[in-house]
Scaffold this active site. Sequence first.
Site, mmCIF file in Angstrom:
data_model
loop_
_atom_site.group_PDB
_atom_site.id
_atom_site.type_symbol
_atom_site.label_atom_id
_atom_site.label_comp_id
_atom_site.label_asym_id
_atom_site.label_seq_id
_atom_site.Cartn_x
_atom_site.Cartn_y
_atom_site.Cartn_z
ATOM 1 N N GLY A 1 30.776 43.363 40.930
ATOM 2 C CA GLY A 1 31.567 44.568 41.205
ATOM 3 C C GLY A 1 31.970 44.676 42.663
ATOM 4 O O GLY A 1 31.961 43.683 43.392
ATOM 5 N N ALA A 2 32.344 45.916 43.072
ATOM 6 C CA ALA A 2 32.940 46.141 44.402
ATOM 7 C C ALA A 2 34.098 45.146 44.563
ATOM 8 O O ALA A 2 34.148 44.358 45.508
ATOM 9 C CB ALA A 2 31.907 46.005 45.517
ATOM 10 N N HIS B 1 37.584 43.029 44.895
ATOM 11 C CA HIS B 1 38.595 42.871 45.941
ATOM 12 C C HIS B 1 39.563 41.776 45.469
ATOM 13 O O HIS B 1 39.347 41.181 44.395
ATOM 14 C CB HIS B 1 37.930 42.529 47.280
ATOM 15 C CG HIS B 1 36.981 41.364 47.204
ATOM 16 N ND1 HIS B 1 37.392 40.082 46.925
ATOM 17 C CD2 HIS B 1 35.632 41.302 47.347
ATOM 18 C CE1 HIS B 1 36.347 39.273 46.921
ATOM 19 N NE2 HIS B 1 35.262 39.983 47.148
ATOM 20 N N GLY C 1 39.888 38.775 46.082
ATOM 21 C CA GLY C 1 39.239 37.493 45.761
ATOM 22 C C GLY C 1 38.849 37.453 44.290
ATOM 23 O O GLY C 1 39.123 36.480 43.567
ATOM 24 N N HIS C 2 38.212 38.532 43.822
ATOM 25 C CA HIS C 2 37.853 38.623 42.397
ATOM 26 C C HIS C 2 39.117 38.602 41.528
ATOM 27 O O HIS C 2 39.150 37.988 40.458
ATOM 28 C CB HIS C 2 37.103 39.929 42.117
ATOM 29 C CG HIS C 2 35.772 40.052 42.795
ATOM 30 N ND1 HIS C 2 35.553 40.953 43.805
ATOM 31 C CD2 HIS C 2 34.605 39.406 42.598
ATOM 32 C CE1 HIS C 2 34.290 40.866 44.205
ATOM 33 N NE2 HIS C 2 33.699 39.933 43.498
ATOM 34 N N GLN D 1 18.506 38.038 41.783
ATOM 35 C CA GLN D 1 19.053 37.055 42.731
ATOM 36 C C GLN D 1 19.009 37.546 44.179
ATOM 37 O O GLN D 1 19.445 36.838 45.082
ATOM 38 C CB GLN D 1 20.467 36.640 42.341
ATOM 39 C CG GLN D 1 21.529 37.690 42.593
ATOM 40 C CD GLN D 1 22.875 37.249 42.052
ATOM 41 O OE1 GLN D 1 23.072 37.166 40.839
ATOM 42 N NE2 GLN D 1 23.803 36.938 42.932
ATOM 43 N N LYS E 1 34.417 30.318 47.415
ATOM 44 C CA LYS E 1 33.718 31.073 48.465
ATOM 45 C C LYS E 1 32.196 30.841 48.391
ATOM 46 O O LYS E 1 31.527 30.734 49.403
ATOM 47 C CB LYS E 1 34.050 32.560 48.284
ATOM 48 C CG LYS E 1 33.107 33.557 48.860
ATOM 49 C CD LYS E 1 33.403 33.815 50.299
ATOM 50 C CE LYS E 1 32.631 34.938 50.920
ATOM 51 N NZ LYS E 1 31.298 35.177 50.433
ATOM 52 N N ILE F 1 39.996 33.457 48.766
ATOM 53 C CA ILE F 1 41.045 34.365 49.254
ATOM 54 C C ILE F 1 40.542 34.993 50.554
ATOM 55 O O ILE F 1 39.389 35.430 50.645
ATOM 56 C CB ILE F 1 41.347 35.472 48.218
ATOM 57 C CG1 ILE F 1 41.721 34.857 46.861
ATOM 58 C CG2 ILE F 1 42.435 36.419 48.722
ATOM 59 C CD1 ILE F 1 42.990 34.045 46.835
HETATM 60 P P1 AMP Z 1 30.377 38.405 43.426
HETATM 61 O O1 AMP Z 1 30.883 39.675 42.852
HETATM 62 O O2 AMP Z 1 30.266 38.393 44.917
HETATM 63 O O3 AMP Z 1 29.133 37.911 42.725
HETATM 64 O O4 AMP Z 1 31.492 37.316 43.116
HETATM 65 C C1 AMP Z 1 31.977 37.100 41.818
HETATM 66 C C2 AMP Z 1 32.841 35.866 41.829
HETATM 67 O O5 AMP Z 1 33.944 36.075 42.719
HETATM 68 C C3 AMP Z 1 32.105 34.612 42.332
HETATM 69 O O6 AMP Z 1 32.489 33.503 41.539
HETATM 70 C C4 AMP Z 1 32.603 34.493 43.753
HETATM 71 O O7 AMP Z 1 32.557 33.175 44.249
HETATM 72 C C5 AMP Z 1 34.039 34.983 43.612
HETATM 73 N N1 AMP Z 1 34.562 35.409 44.902
HETATM 74 C C6 AMP Z 1 33.985 36.276 45.786
HETATM 75 N N2 AMP Z 1 34.737 36.374 46.900
HETATM 76 C C7 AMP Z 1 35.806 35.565 46.731
HETATM 77 C C8 AMP Z 1 36.948 35.229 47.540
HETATM 78 N N3 AMP Z 1 37.120 35.734 48.734
HETATM 79 N N4 AMP Z 1 37.845 34.356 47.031
HETATM 80 C C9 AMP Z 1 37.678 33.818 45.789
HETATM 81 N N5 AMP Z 1 36.629 34.089 44.988
HETATM 82 C C10 AMP Z 1 35.704 34.946 45.446
#
Ligand code: AMP
Length: 281
Positions: A31-32, A34, A36-37, A61, A150, A177
């Site tokens: 969540g949260a 952006h 990138g997601h 984790q 990332k 991203i």
């Molecule tokens: P998280 O919510 O941080 O666990 O991330 C969920 C997914 O989004 C994971 O596969 C991350 O690698 C991917 N992710 C997080 N930040 C970015 C980004 N800036 N660009 C691309 N993928 C991202």
Amino acid sequence: MIISKRLIDIRNILGSIQIKSQSIGFVPTMGALHPGHMALIDACKTKNDICVCSIFVNPTQFNNKQDFEKYPITLTRDIQMLEAAGCDILFIPGIVEIYPAGYIAPHYELGILETILEGEFRPGHFQGVCQVVDRLLQIIAPNHLFLGQKDYQQCMVIKKLIELKSYPTRVITVPTIRENNKLALSSRNMRLTDPEKKKAEEISECLLTIKQEIKAGSLKELKMAMQHQLTKHGFMVDYVEIADADTLESIDVWDGKKKLVALVAAYLGEVRLIDNMLLNE
Ligand code: AMP
């Protein structure tokens, strides 16, 4: 978008999709959200009939209690973003859906991936990642799993998990991203002030310098110089590493041919940031 919180509901929904032989793409997140997601959601949508996203802040984790407690939660906004992006199904499990009573955490044999870089600095982190992803893969059974570059080492760990469990899921890695082409987007960036965000750009600058300056021979001086550079800018550095892009083994002397990745992890105040860059794609 269908929003499902319970195991029984998501199983029913996905069951009807599997009967129709539609392909399922899956984007697990904490969540949260952006952009990138959202890049993962876009990639998922183009490659699959049905795009499933999950939001679950996985306690197992987090090796740092404070990091878990301060993890940003923006659920209403996340739902709006996913609706706008055309996500089909959002799974927001409660803790008991993922770790039901009597759940016994398996041990995953991750080899050196567990003891180097993130594995070294965040003991137990990757076992926690495998626990949650394993459960989610059992529940969703996707054709394709979308992960961000990332989290480079995490991608390798999850590929290893899929191999260990012989899941038929194919991993698709989506490039990082960045904000203004510099700071890698991360949910943790929300905890940075604007001046800190500006300063955090130094991490991608450092990776870019490595990419520009790397040459065959010893890499130790370059790694040290970048570590000093970050320390000088006020970071507390966990590591600046140049590694084999396929195995993540540290490379101190480069033959000029092997595919390499540079990886950084450093604290800015209380916030731990990670980033990486492929050096010779
Ligand atoms: P998280 O919510 O941080 O666990 O991330 C969920 C997914 O989004 C994971 O596969 C991350 O690698 C991917 N992710 C997080 N930040 C970015 C980004 N800036 N660009 C691309 N993928 C991202």
